[in-house]
Structure formats: structure tokens, C-alpha cells
Motif scaffolding. Structure first.
Motif, mmCIF file in Angstrom:
data_model
loop_
_atom_site.group_PDB
_atom_site.id
_atom_site.type_symbol
_atom_site.label_atom_id
_atom_site.label_comp_id
_atom_site.label_asym_id
_atom_site.label_seq_id
_atom_site.Cartn_x
_atom_site.Cartn_y
_atom_site.Cartn_z
ATOM 1 N N MET A 1 -33.508 27.876 3.379
ATOM 2 C CA MET A 1 -33.514 28.285 4.659
ATOM 3 C C MET A 1 -32.113 29.404 4.875
ATOM 4 S SD MET A 1 -35.126 28.717 7.676
ATOM 5 C CE MET A 1 -36.338 27.288 7.569
ATOM 6 N N ILE A 2 -32.187 30.368 5.481
ATOM 7 C CA ILE A 2 -31.154 30.995 6.158
ATOM 8 C C ILE A 2 -31.086 30.579 7.597
ATOM 9 C CG2 ILE A 2 -30.345 33.335 6.262
ATOM 10 C CD1 ILE A 2 -30.942 32.829 3.489
ATOM 11 N N TYR A 3 -29.724 30.547 8.255
ATOM 12 C CA TYR A 3 -29.584 30.330 9.544
ATOM 13 C C TYR A 3 -28.533 31.298 10.034
ATOM 14 C CZ TYR A 3 -31.569 25.603 8.745
ATOM 15 O OH TYR A 3 -32.308 24.272 8.463
ATOM 16 N N PHE A 4 -28.746 31.582 11.186
ATOM 17 C CA PHE A 4 -28.126 32.678 11.786
ATOM 18 C C PHE A 4 -27.500 31.917 12.981
ATOM 19 C CE2 PHE A 4 -30.988 35.515 9.824
ATOM 20 C CZ PHE A 4 -30.108 36.567 9.514
ATOM 21 N N VAL A 5 -26.044 31.744 12.935
ATOM 22 C CA VAL A 5 -25.562 30.864 13.802
ATOM 23 C C VAL A 5 -24.547 31.535 14.821
ATOM 24 C CG1 VAL A 5 -23.686 28.719 13.942
ATOM 25 C CG2 VAL A 5 -25.825 28.898 12.115
ATOM 26 N N GLY A 6 -24.675 31.000 16.043
ATOM 27 C CA GLY A 6 -23.434 31.615 16.845
ATOM 28 C C GLY A 6 -22.319 30.805 16.956
ATOM 29 N N ALA A 7 -21.252 31.460 16.661
ATOM 30 C CA ALA A 7 -20.149 30.684 16.229
ATOM 31 C C ALA A 7 -19.269 30.461 17.819
ATOM 32 C CB ALA A 7 -18.973 31.306 15.737
ATOM 33 N N GLY A 8 -19.537 30.858 18.842
ATOM 34 C CA GLY A 8 -19.303 30.538 20.214
ATOM 35 C C GLY A 8 -18.136 31.583 20.592
ATOM 36 N N PRO A 9 -17.267 31.357 21.509
ATOM 37 C CA PRO A 9 -16.375 32.418 22.077
ATOM 38 C C PRO A 9 -14.920 32.592 21.143
ATOM 39 C CG PRO A 9 -16.301 30.475 23.352
ATOM 40 C CD PRO A 9 -17.378 30.318 22.451
ATOM 41 N N GLY A 10 -14.798 31.192 20.385
ATOM 42 C CA GLY A 10 -13.669 31.439 19.590
ATOM 43 C C GLY A 10 -12.918 29.937 19.516
ATOM 44 N N ALA A 11 -13.134 29.241 20.352
ATOM 45 C CA ALA A 11 -12.398 27.878 20.115
ATOM 46 C C ALA A 11 -13.241 26.999 19.042
ATOM 47 C CB ALA A 11 -12.183 26.995 21.495
ATOM 48 N N VAL A 12 -12.497 26.301 18.287
ATOM 49 C CA VAL A 12 -13.107 25.655 17.308
ATOM 50 C C VAL A 12 -14.475 24.637 17.849
ATOM 51 C CG1 VAL A 12 -11.306 26.342 15.286
ATOM 52 C CG2 VAL A 12 -11.276 24.093 16.836
ATOM 53 N N ASP A 13 -13.906 24.095 18.809
ATOM 54 C CA ASP A 13 -14.858 23.205 19.450
ATOM 55 C C ASP A 13 -15.809 23.493 20.279
ATOM 56 O OD1 ASP A 13 -12.853 23.671 21.296
ATOM 57 O OD2 ASP A 13 -12.365 21.629 21.698
ATOM 58 N N LEU A 14 -16.058 24.621 20.459
ATOM 59 C CA LEU A 14 -16.776 25.353 21.191
ATOM 60 C C LEU A 14 -18.249 25.970 20.585
ATOM 61 C CD1 LEU A 14 -15.283 27.178 24.432
ATOM 62 C CD2 LEU A 14 -16.681 24.871 24.357
ATOM 63 N N ILE A 15 -18.356 25.651 19.196
ATOM 64 C CA ILE A 15 -19.636 26.012 18.597
ATOM 65 C C ILE A 15 -20.365 24.516 18.955
ATOM 66 C CG2 ILE A 15 -18.742 24.589 16.252
ATOM 67 C CD1 ILE A 15 -20.061 26.791 14.640
ATOM 68 N N THR A 16 -21.857 25.067 18.782
ATOM 69 C CA THR A 16 -22.707 23.705 19.083
ATOM 70 C C THR A 16 -22.630 22.990 17.919
ATOM 71 O OG1 THR A 16 -24.474 24.991 17.820
ATOM 72 C CG2 THR A 16 -24.342 25.420 20.117
ATOM 73 N N VAL A 17 -22.966 21.466 18.355
ATOM 74 C CA VAL A 17 -23.062 20.662 17.281
ATOM 75 C C VAL A 17 -23.944 21.085 15.908
ATOM 76 C CG1 VAL A 17 -23.731 18.107 16.824
ATOM 77 C CG2 VAL A 17 -22.792 18.728 19.015
ATOM 78 N N ARG A 18 -25.036 21.323 16.302
ATOM 79 C CA ARG A 18 -26.223 21.930 15.300
ATOM 80 C C ARG A 18 -25.416 23.091 14.396
ATOM 81 N NH1 ARG A 18 -31.868 24.130 16.925
ATOM 82 N NH2 ARG A 18 -31.795 21.920 17.889
ATOM 83 N N GLY A 19 -24.796 23.992 15.146
ATOM 84 C CA GLY A 19 -24.131 24.704 14.316
ATOM 85 C C GLY A 19 -22.940 24.440 13.376
ATOM 86 N N ALA A 20 -21.998 23.660 13.956
ATOM 87 C CA ALA A 20 -20.997 22.984 13.237
ATOM 88 C C ALA A 20 -21.671 22.121 11.911
ATOM 89 C CB ALA A 20 -20.059 22.072 14.167
ATOM 90 N N GLY A 21 -22.621 21.459 12.167
ATOM 91 C CA GLY A 21 -23.256 20.761 11.291
ATOM 92 C C GLY A 21 -23.940 21.650 10.058
ATOM 93 N N LEU A 22 -24.564 22.647 10.335
ATOM 94 C CA LEU A 22 -24.906 23.585 9.377
ATOM 95 C C LEU A 22 -23.685 24.172 8.484
ATOM 96 C CD1 LEU A 22 -27.545 25.373 11.631
ATOM 97 C CD2 LEU A 22 -27.978 24.040 9.353
ATOM 98 N N LEU A 23 -22.850 24.655 9.299
ATOM 99 C CA LEU A 23 -21.159 25.009 8.456
ATOM 100 C C LEU A 23 -20.871 23.987 7.380
ATOM 101 C CD1 LEU A 23 -19.179 26.967 11.011
ATOM 102 C CD2 LEU A 23 -20.629 27.850 9.520
ATOM 103 N N SER A 24 -20.927 22.781 7.838
ATOM 104 C CA SER A 24 -20.471 21.724 7.125
ATOM 105 C C SER A 24 -21.195 21.261 5.614
ATOM 106 C CB SER A 24 -20.302 20.378 7.730
ATOM 107 O OG SER A 24 -21.645 19.819 8.034
ATOM 108 N N ARG A 25 -22.556 22.010 6.005
ATOM 109 C CA ARG A 25 -23.503 21.653 4.611
ATOM 110 C C ARG A 25 -23.753 23.024 3.923
ATOM 111 N NH1 ARG A 25 -27.792 19.991 8.720
ATOM 112 N NH2 ARG A 25 -29.021 21.091 7.058
#
Length: 243
Positions: A1-25
Motif C-alpha cells: 500500500m502507498i500512503y500519502f501522509v500529511g506531516a503537519g505544520p512542522g512540530a514533530v508532535d503535530l503529526i497525527t498518531v496514524r501518520g507517525a505510526g506509518l512513518l515508523s513502519r
């Protein structure tokens, strides 16, 4: 699967939980290095993850990486700043994957629009003063057309009235329109029609829904962003065709 993920405005803790989980995997991350905070990749990406900065790439190069990730059955993340829906130059990437029958999903992100209101400690809608927010940009080398997309909040219970008002203000009855009920909830519903047909199609939905109107809903041919056009020069990439 390809995921297009919104990184948020810049702060590392303002990415969504789902987005952070996908980055880590993810085994492959393609990120807009000119806009995305690099600390996001440093914090969440695996040590063996392949990282690619798309700021110097063309659309063809990006699509090749996405296709390669799919063919190798590697979880691949295309990381965009803010939310991909706002000036994300993602539609042409979506179309390229659809042409190849490659599945993808979009994970929304926190836009800088909302991070800015948080920084100001205010809200955009003030009762009795302002209830409309315009999102646009100053015209530069890329033209800004007169056509505008519309999002109506808190209006699902007055769908027919809202559609008729837009028609009366000049939107053609055949303008594409949609109702999205409970977006991202388990019972999410997406209903697509036109300003003329939508009220009949979305009967029974009276709250917790967004009304969206505009040609962006049309599956027809659309102009591509010049951001990843090989003939277009910008701060991170030079071209002899369109300087």
C-alpha cells in the motif's frame, strides 16, 4: 500500500498518531525536503528505511519510486507538509497510481492554517462578524483562476437551500458536489453528485457532514502542478526549458 501522509505544520508532535505510526513502519519515505521538518523523519523513520528528498525530483521520478515500493511490497509513505489537500500537488500522483491500478490511501495532517490560528490564540469564525474563510494564494508564475472550491460547514440540514444559493450566485447546476458524513469515522459515507442532484441523493443526512463543491471533484483531465514538472525551474531544481 502507498500512503500519502500529511506531516503537519512542522512540530514533530503535530503529526497525527496514524501518520507517525506509518512513518515508523515504512520501508520507503519520500518527503518534501524543502517544506517538511527533517526532524520528523529522524524521529520516526526506521534505521533501514530508504529516504528520498523530493524537492529536487520530477513527477516521473517520484512516481517511479512509488511504483518500485509497491512492486517490492514495501510500505511506502509519501510525506507532504501540512495537509496534502492544500496545495499538495498530489492529484497527478493519485492519477498515476490509478492508471497502474496501485492502491493508495491518504492520511490527513494538521495544516499550518490551523497552527497559525493556534499561535494567535484566536478562531477564524466570529459570530455576527465573520463566518467565511478564504484560502488562496498570490499569483506568481502559476496562474490563479477565478474558479473557487467551496466547503460548507454546519449546513447538512439545509442542503437544498445551500445548493440553491450557490446556483443563484452563479455556480452552474451541473457543478460537482459532495456530502461527506462522519469523515474518518467507521460509518463514514461519501455521496457525490451535482449541485442539482445532491439534495436528492443525500436525503436523511442532517448533521455531522461537510458539503464540498467544485471542479476538483471532477474526474476529468486537470492541469498538473508545476512543482514537479521537469520543465519548470525553482529554488531546488533547474530547468533549461522553463526557467
Amino acid at each position: 500500500m502507498i500512503y500519502f501522509v500529511g506531516a503537519g505544520p512542522g512540530a514533530v508532535d503535530l503529526i497525527t498518531v496514524r501518520g507517525a505510526g506509518l512513518l515508523s513502519r515504512a520501508g520507503v519515505i519520500i518527503y518534501a525536503g524543502s517544506l517538511v521538518n527533517p526532524e520528523l523523519v529522524k524521529k520516526y523513520a526506521r534505521e533501514d528505511c530508504r529516504l528520498y528528498d523530493s524537492s529536487r525530483m520530477t513527477l516521473g521520478e517520484i512516481v517511479s519510486l512509488l511504483v518500485d515500493g509497491h512492486n517490492r511490497e514495501v510500505l511506502t509513505v509519501r510525506l507532504h507538509s501540512g495537509d496534502p489537500a492544500l496545495y499538495g500537488a498530489v492529484r497527478e500522483q493519485f492519477e498515476a497510481l490509478r492508471e497502474r491500478n496501485i492502491p493508495f490511501e491518504v492520511v490527513p495532517g494538521v495544516s499550518s492554517l490551523f497552527a497559525s490560528s493556534a499561535a494567535l490564540k484566536t478562531e477564524y469564525m466570529i459570530p455576527g462578524q465573520v463566518q467565511t474563510l478564504i484560502i488562496s494564494r498570490v499569483e506568481g508564475r502559476t496562474r490563479v483562476p477565478d474558479n473557487a472550491s467551496v466547503a460548507l460547514f454546519l449546513s447538512a440540514g439545509m442542503l437544498e437551500k445551500g445548493c440553491n444559493e450557490l446556483i443563484s450566485k452563479g455556480y452552474p447546476p451541473e457543478t460537482p458536489a459532495a456530502v461527506v458524513y462522519h469523515a474518518s469515522w467507521p460509518d463514514e459515507r461519501v455521496i457525490i453528485g451535482t449541485l442539482e442532484t445532491l439534495p436528492g441523493l443525500a436525503q436523511g443526512i442532517t448533521k455531522s457532514a461537510l458539503i464540498l463543491v467544485g471542479d476538483f471533484l471532477n474526474d476529468g483531465t486537470h492541469a498538473f502542478s508545476r512543482l514537479y514538472d521537469a520543465t519548470f525551474s525553482h529554488e531546488y531544481r533547474n530547468s533549461s526549458v522553463y526557467p
